[in-house]
Design a protein around this motif. Structure first.
Motif, PDB file in Angstrom:
ATOM      1  N   SER A 120       0.819  -1.220   0.000  1.00  0.00           N
ATOM      2  CA  SER A 120       0.000   0.000   0.000  1.00  0.00           C
ATOM      3  C   SER A 120       0.851   1.267   0.000  1.00  0.00           C
ATOM      4  CB  SER A 120      -0.930   0.010   1.207  1.00  0.00           C
ATOM      5  OG  SER A 120      -0.175  -0.023   2.415  1.00  0.00           O
ATOM      6  N   GLU A 121       2.140   1.151   0.352  1.00  0.00           N
ATOM      7  CA  GLU A 121       3.025   2.312   0.376  1.00  0.00           C
ATOM      8  C   GLU A 121       3.701   2.570  -0.967  1.00  0.00           C
ATOM      9  OE1 GLU A 121       5.106   2.795   4.513  1.00  0.00           O
ATOM     10  OE2 GLU A 121       5.119   0.656   4.012  1.00  0.00           O
ATOM     11  N   LEU A 122       3.638   1.602  -1.866  1.00  0.00           N
ATOM     12  CA  LEU A 122       4.246   1.780  -3.177  1.00  0.00           C
ATOM     13  C   LEU A 122       3.394   2.717  -4.031  1.00  0.00           C
ATOM     14  CD1 LEU A 122       5.291  -1.886  -4.055  1.00  0.00           C
ATOM     15  CD2 LEU A 122       6.814   0.006  -3.435  1.00  0.00           C
ATOM     16  N   PRO A 123       4.022   3.421  -4.975  1.00  0.00           N
ATOM     17  CA  PRO A 123       3.245   4.232  -5.910  1.00  0.00           C
ATOM     18  C   PRO A 123       2.459   3.338  -6.858  1.00  0.00           C
ATOM     19  CG  PRO A 123       5.533   4.165  -6.582  1.00  0.00           C
ATOM     20  CD  PRO A 123       5.467   3.490  -5.243  1.00  0.00           C
ATOM     21  N   GLN A 124       1.616   3.945  -7.652  1.00  0.00           N
ATOM     22  CA  GLN A 124       0.800   3.184  -8.598  1.00  0.00           C
ATOM     23  C   GLN A 124       1.443   3.071  -9.972  1.00  0.00           C
ATOM     24  OE1 GLN A 124      -2.358   5.984  -7.437  1.00  0.00           O
ATOM     25  NE2 GLN A 124      -3.745   4.223  -7.380  1.00  0.00           N
ATOM     26  N   ALA A 125       2.516   3.807 -10.207  1.00  0.00           N
ATOM     27  CA  ALA A 125       3.217   3.757 -11.493  1.00  0.00           C
ATOM     28  C   ALA A 125       4.579   4.416 -11.343  1.00  0.00           C
ATOM     29  CB  ALA A 125       2.408   4.466 -12.580  1.00  0.00           C
ATOM     30  N   LEU A 126       5.489   4.076 -12.265  1.00  0.00           N
ATOM     31  CA  LEU A 126       6.825   4.663 -12.312  1.00  0.00           C
ATOM     32  C   LEU A 126       7.025   5.403 -13.636  1.00  0.00           C
ATOM     33  CD1 LEU A 126       9.062   1.711 -11.001  1.00  0.00           C
ATOM     34  CD2 LEU A 126       7.855   3.469  -9.668  1.00  0.00           C
ATOM     35  N   LEU A 127       7.839   6.456 -13.590  1.00  0.00           N
ATOM     36  CA  LEU A 127       8.228   7.183 -14.808  1.00  0.00           C
ATOM     37  C   LEU A 127       9.733   7.417 -14.768  1.00  0.00           C
ATOM     38  CD1 LEU A 127       5.307   8.647 -13.767  1.00  0.00           C
ATOM     39  CD2 LEU A 127       5.603   9.723 -15.998  1.00  0.00           C
ATOM     40  N   ALA A 128      10.415   7.032 -15.830  1.00  0.00           N
ATOM     41  CA  ALA A 128      11.854   7.273 -15.921  1.00  0.00           C
ATOM     42  C   ALA A 128      12.113   8.704 -16.358  1.00  0.00           C
ATOM     43  CB  ALA A 128      12.485   6.310 -16.926  1.00  0.00           C
ATOM     44  N   LEU A 129      13.188   9.279 -15.865  1.00  0.00           N
ATOM     45  CA  LEU A 129      13.598  10.603 -16.303  1.00  0.00           C
ATOM     46  C   LEU A 129      14.087  10.502 -17.747  1.00  0.00           C
ATOM     47  CD1 LEU A 129      14.193  13.573 -15.228  1.00  0.00           C
ATOM     48  CD2 LEU A 129      16.562  12.795 -15.132  1.00  0.00           C
ATOM     49  N   PRO A 130      13.467  11.234 -18.684  1.00  0.00           N
ATOM     50  CA  PRO A 130      13.904  11.142 -20.093  1.00  0.00           C
ATOM     51  C   PRO A 130      15.301  11.720 -20.276  1.00  0.00           C
ATOM     52  CG  PRO A 130      11.722  12.160 -19.903  1.00  0.00           C
ATOM     53  CD  PRO A 130      12.306  12.130 -18.530  1.00  0.00           C
ATOM     54  N   ARG A 131      16.142  11.005 -20.986  1.00  0.00           N
ATOM     55  CA  ARG A 131      17.495  11.442 -21.242  1.00  0.00           C
ATOM     56  C   ARG A 131      17.559  12.384 -22.442  1.00  0.00           C
ATOM     57  NH1 ARG A 131      18.689  11.047 -17.164  1.00  0.00           N
ATOM     58  NH2 ARG A 131      20.080   9.678 -16.045  1.00  0.00           N
ATOM     59  N   HIS A 132      18.553  13.234 -22.441  1.00  0.00           N
ATOM     60  CA  HIS A 132      18.875  14.038 -23.603  1.00  0.00           C
ATOM     61  C   HIS A 132      19.174  13.081 -24.755  1.00  0.00           C
ATOM     62  CE1 HIS A 132      20.988  16.793 -26.247  1.00  0.00           C
ATOM     63  NE2 HIS A 132      20.689  17.808 -25.454  1.00  0.00           N
ATOM     64  N   ALA A 133      18.555  13.285 -25.910  1.00  0.00           N
ATOM     65  CA  ALA A 133      18.680  12.344 -27.022  1.00  0.00           C
ATOM     66  C   ALA A 133      20.137  12.133 -27.434  1.00  0.00           C
ATOM     67  CB  ALA A 133      17.860  12.830 -28.210  1.00  0.00           C
TER      68      ALA A 133
END
Length: 236
Positions: A120-133
């Motif tokens: 219940s303490e975990l988030p519902q989704a993850l997002l990676a930091l987008p890298r400079h291309a």
């Protein structure tokens, strides 16, 4: 990287682990990527600000003074290690040599730092930091996306994708305020996000990049954002 490519990498990783300790190369217990002595001696980030994970000289009951004065858009940070010693060496092998075993050990270390959390303490989704291309092309892969995809798989969480809509100059050599200005409006999330998410990077320095992505997540419907990373760079 395609799903087929990820599957190929994962097959390589399964052959790479278990093996000798990733730090001292001595024999490690079956199924473990490290020996007990090296694991205990890692630079754990136990005395840190709850909100930004900046290492502190002594226990701080909550947020540090900087976060109290200028709260970041994420409510807490979960960064289990300091970027120094063996952890820094392991990270460099992952980032600059694309060593698969090093990457797998880093994911496992992140799991260890999150092991005490209830579901219940975990988030519902993850997002990676987008890298400079350009940097992603130089290294041949996006290290934050690589880590996030595998961590999400282990935690059974979905991943959402953020886009970098403005290519920013390098953050190296910039102070905290300059980093924030440099990244203002750099990211966008097109999907509608669930209420609780975590933004993920390999190394957290000032937190400016993760703060910029957290702000984009709030615009995309998230109500609470956490910042996750493998290691935190202690500020001078």
């Amino acid at each position: 990287m395609s799903t087929k490519g990820l599957g190929k990498v994962d097959r390589v990783l399964r052959r790479a682990l278990p093996g000798p300790c990733a730090f001292c190369l001595a024999a490690a217990p079956a199924g473990e990527p490290w020996c007990a002595a090296c694991f205990a001696s890692l630079p754990w980030n136990r005395l840190a600000c709850v909100q930004c994970a900046q290492p502190q000289p002594e226990a701080v009951p909550g947020a540090c003074g900087r976060c109290l004065r200028h709260p970041p858009p994420f409510v807490r940070s979960r960064v289990g290690l300091r970027y120094e010693g063996e952890v820094a060496a392991l990270m460099q092998r992952f980032k600059f040599l694309a060593e698969p075993r090093a990457g797998t050990v880093l994911v496992t270390l992140m799991q260890e730092s999150l092991a005490g959390l209830q579901r219940s303490e975990l988030p519902q989704a993850l997002l990676a930091l987008p890298r400079h291309a350009d940097r992603a092309r130089e290294r041949g892969f996006d290290q934050a996306e690589w880590l996030t995809t595998r961590l999400a798989r282990q935690l059974e969480l979905p991943c959402f994708t953020a886009r970098r809509i403005r290519q920013t100059p390098t953050q190296r050599g910039l102070d905290r305020q300059a980093r924030r200005r440099n990244l203002h409006g750099a990211f966008v999330v097109d999907a509608q996000l669930p209420p609780r998410v975590a933004v993920v990077d390999d190394i957290m320095t000032t937190g400016a990049s993760l703060a910029a992505l957290a702000g984009a997540c709030l615009v995309a419907g998230a109500e609470e954002v956490e910042a996750w990373a493998v290691a935190r760079t202690p500020l001078a």
